[in-house]
Design a protein around this motif. Structure first.
Motif, PDB file in Angstrom:
ATOM      1  N   ALA A 247     -27.775   9.279   9.833  1.00  0.00           N
ATOM      2  CA  ALA A 247     -26.812  10.031  10.621  1.00  0.00           C
ATOM      3  C   ALA A 247     -25.409   9.689  10.140  1.00  0.00           C
ATOM      4  N   LYS A 249     -21.181   9.501  10.835  1.00  0.00           N
ATOM      5  CA  LYS A 249     -20.119   9.400  11.835  1.00  0.00           C
ATOM      6  C   LYS A 249     -18.793   9.262  11.118  1.00  0.00           C
ATOM      7  N   ARG A 250     -17.772   9.887  11.667  1.00  0.00           N
ATOM      8  CA  ARG A 250     -16.472   9.947  10.988  1.00  0.00           C
ATOM      9  C   ARG A 250     -15.821   8.556  10.843  1.00  0.00           C
ATOM     10  N   ARG A 251     -15.812   7.775  11.927  1.00  0.00           N
ATOM     11  CA  ARG A 251     -15.178   6.443  11.950  1.00  0.00           C
ATOM     12  C   ARG A 251     -13.758   6.467  11.383  1.00  0.00           C
ATOM     13  N   ARG A 279     -19.317   6.104   6.437  1.00  0.00           N
ATOM     14  CA  ARG A 279     -19.729   7.137   7.389  1.00  0.00           C
ATOM     15  C   ARG A 279     -21.226   7.246   7.579  1.00  0.00           C
ATOM     16  N   THR A 280     -22.038   6.665   6.696  1.00  0.00           N
ATOM     17  CA  THR A 280     -23.483   6.742   6.874  1.00  0.00           C
ATOM     18  C   THR A 280     -23.917   5.570   7.751  1.00  0.00           C
ATOM     19  N   ASN A 281     -24.447   5.895   8.924  1.00  0.00           N
ATOM     20  CA  ASN A 281     -24.804   4.832   9.872  1.00  0.00           C
ATOM     21  C   ASN A 281     -25.716   3.776   9.256  1.00  0.00           C
ATOM     22  N   TYR A 285     -24.151   0.139   9.344  1.00  0.00           N
ATOM     23  CA  TYR A 285     -24.719  -0.780  10.333  1.00  0.00           C
ATOM     24  C   TYR A 285     -25.517  -1.906   9.681  1.00  0.00           C
TER      25      TYR A 285
ATOM     26  N   GLU B  88     -21.412  13.542   4.329  1.00  0.00           N
ATOM     27  CA  GLU B  88     -20.393  12.620   4.809  1.00  0.00           C
ATOM     28  C   GLU B  88     -18.974  13.024   4.431  1.00  0.00           C
TER      29      GLU B  88
END
Lengths: 399, 244
Positions: A247, A249-251, A279-281, A285, B88
């Motif tokens: 997923a 996310k912009r962050r 940006r890639t979870n 993470y 992304e």
């Protein structure tokens, strides 16, 4: 046509191969070691606690609640696939053969968890209650039967209601299951029997409605997809799973990191790799998780050598996993056609890892301040990153 | 500009395209036409270099991929049949990344992308991620990235699938504009009426071989069908093959 049984067996075989393929990575990864240590530590704590546990401890209720919750979660494993909505449609009448097999597997694959929880609780029951061993083993048998009914009921409920409001069904079954286990552990057999009867009647009433309804393929297929996706996401922590796209996310708060990349041809891959990582979870993470473990170890353990070993091991794990995640690719990407140097991506990944491993090292150093040689873990992390990156093999790129 | 000489190749040892020969001159728009499985996409993959020929050679501006990979790659831009975007990156970042890769400075990027965004009506979506785009919008992002670069050859695989009529018009405008500036275009398509109207030359591909090529006039003569449309010619060719 009796070959629906065959369809199931074929599918099941494929499914097992797929699961085994990834579980191999899971059990050879760092998680396996953590689990072994955790089980050992918890087992020790448990046996210590059993020696001092008060006889007023509500063991029956605790076991009933834990087991009751677990048996109520009985998501059917149907292994249905999207094309089945079209190809199996003419075989609707024969589908019960398929579902019977599916539910058998659902039961056998899930019964272990409830049984293991109960088995673990047996020493506790022995310590706190005055149950005879026959009663205790009767309890196990009872839980197995309870699980079987729950599996059947959840399937029928989902079938009839297309999965809508499954939470209500689960809560109801959970409550009755908890009461049933509590009854059997309190040697109130009539009550236990009554609760089981209640579940059976509920199941039968749903089953009657199943017969007059078309198969809710869409719901079951979605359920399967979600289940496999969850599995792949889990496996993706240990190895590269091709069908998974993490997923995104912009962050925006990390935009500052992009300042490390200048606008020129030589930085093309850095431009891409920095954004892909942040940006890639899955990638981001992974770094956050391993950094967090290191920080906790630095804060809680004050034996320097232990921290050094953990720092070295986790720096290795972070570098090797991110190197593979960012350098390997099974899909065609437009940057494969860019008129840039072939090794630009590798250099970009190295630059990114250098920055993030220095950040990791700094965080650990701050947490270790006060310890003798507090700066050593940071040096180990940075050196280990360089060594791992340069000495490990590069992944093969398939297009 | 582009020279494909005796090229045989495919995904496995069994070739999909066989002894392919054709060339594209400067400022030419050439249509690559063929049934499903005729080898159009495979031909394109060989030209862009994701597949290497088992036999023969492909020259772009005089060099092969092996001789000078950077010159070869900077000579073309490619629009694939299915949009390939980075989940992304935002639209703006796709344009920036492309500009960086092809050595376009920020001033030129701003100037060219401004025009393209207006032409394809995507100005308001600069900060969107691909997951929020429809198939047609994704296609537009690919087209804008390709036209942001001004290479000597555009390779476009099935450009009209998924685009709305305004999008198709914008793409044709861009192709004409670049053609007038001397760029060449190789486009594979099933939309024969558009190909007939816009292509200078047509290459018929059938079962991995070039069966006929030339201008519409050349083809009509070759098939002895004056006044025939490209559809008629194409059907005639497949039937001829079938009867052989």
């Amino acid at each position: 046509m009796s070959n629906l049984a065959e369809v199931w067996s074929k599918r099941f075989e494929h499914y097992m191969i797929e699961v085994q393929k990834y579980m191999r990575f899971v059990f050879t990864g760092h998680l396996a070691i953590v689990i072994v240590f955790a089980i050992g530590a918890l087992g020790f704590q448990y046996s210590q606690w059993l020696q001092v546990v008060s006889s007023n401890f509500p063991a029956e209720w605790l076991v009933a609640v834990v087991v009751g919750i677990i048996v109520a979660f009985s998501r059917p494993v149907t292994l249905l696939k999207e094309p089945d909505q079209v190809y199996l449609l003419p075989l609707e009448k024969q589908m019960p053969i398929y579902f019977r097999k599916a539910l058998n597997w659902t039961f056998w694959s899930q019964v272990f968890l409830s049984a293991i929880c109960y088995l673990i609780a047996i020493p506790l029951l022995n310590a706190v209650t005055e149950l005879e061993s026959l009663h205790i083993w009767l309890g196990l048998l009872f839980i197995i039967i309870l699980k079987y009914i729950n599996v059947q009921t959840e399937f029928h409920y989902r079938y009839v209601n297309r999965g809508n409001f499954i939470a209500f069904d689960r809560i109801a079954r959970m409550a009755v299951s908890i009461l049933a286990v509590q009854a059997i552990l309190s040697v109130q057999f009539w009550w236990a029997f009554l609760y089981i009867l209640l579940l059976i009647v509920y199941n039968q009433s749903l089953k009657k409605k199943v017969i007059v309804q078309p198969i809710p393929y869409e719901h079951f297929v979605k359920l399967e997809q979600n289940r496999m996706m969850a599995f792949y996401r889990f496996a993706n922590y240990f190895t590269d799973v091709p069908h998974i796209r993490g997923a995104i996310k912009r962050r925006a708060w990390l935009d500052i990191i992009y300042k490390f990349v200048l606008f020129n041809k030589e930085s093309t891959q850095s431009y891409l790799v920095f954004r892909t990582f942040v940006r890639t979870n899955d990638h981001f993470y992974l770094w956050v998780r391993l950094t967090a473990i290191l920080v906790i170890v630095a804060l809680t353990i004050d034996i320097p050598v232990v921290l050094w070993i953990v720092a070295g091991a986790l720096s290795f794990a972070t570098t090797i996993q991110l190197k593979y995640a960012l350098l390997s690719s099974s899909d065609f990407r437009m940057d494969m056609l860019f008129p840039i140097k072939e090794n630009q991506r590798k250099k970009a990944v190295q630059k990114l890892l250098r920055i993030f491993m220095i950040i990791q090292g700094m965080l650990v150093m701050l947490c270790a301040i006060g310890q003798p040689y507090f700066f050593v873990p940071a040096i180990i992390i940075i050196v280990m990153n360089e060594l791992t990156f340069n000495l490990s093999k590069d992944p093969v790129v398939h297009v | 500009m582009l020279e494909v000489k005796d090229v045989t190749g495919g995904y496995t040892r069994k070739p999909v395209i066989k002894d392919l020969n054709f060339s594209i001159g400067q400022g030419e728009l050439v249509g690559l036409i063929g049934l499903n499985g005729a080898g159009k996409s495979t031909t394109i993959k060989h030209i862009i270099g994701t597949l290497l020929p088992q036999k023969g050679e492909i020259r772009l501006n005089g060099v092969t991929l092996n001789e000078d990979i950077e010159t070869y790659r900077s000579s073309f831009s490619y629009i694939p049949e299915t949009p390939v975007l980075y989940d992304e990156l935002t639209l703006k970042e796709h344009l920036e990344l492309t500009a960086m890769a092809y050595g376009i400075d920020q001033h030129t990027l701003k100037e060219r992308s401004g025009k393209l965004l207006e032409e394809f009506r995507m100005e308001k979506r600069l900060n969107w991620f691909p997951s929020h785009f429809s198939k047609g919008m994704k296609q537009k992002v690919m087209i804008m990235c390709a036209f942001l670069v001004k290479p000597s050859l555009y390779i476009i695989d099935e450009p009209f699938v998924g685009l709305d009529p305004l999008g198709i018009q914008s793409l044709l405008n861009q192709m004409t504009e670049r053609k007038n500036e001397g760029a060449s275009v190789l486009m594979s398509t099933h939309v024969l009426s558009t190909a007939e109207k816009h292509c200078d030359r047509i290459i018929f591909l059938h079962e991995g071989r070039v069966r006929a090529q030339g201008t519409m006039e050349d083809l009509r003569k070759a098939f002895n069908m004056p006044n025939a449309t490209l559809d008629d010619l194409y059907i005639a060719m497949t039937k001829e093959q079938h009867n052989e």
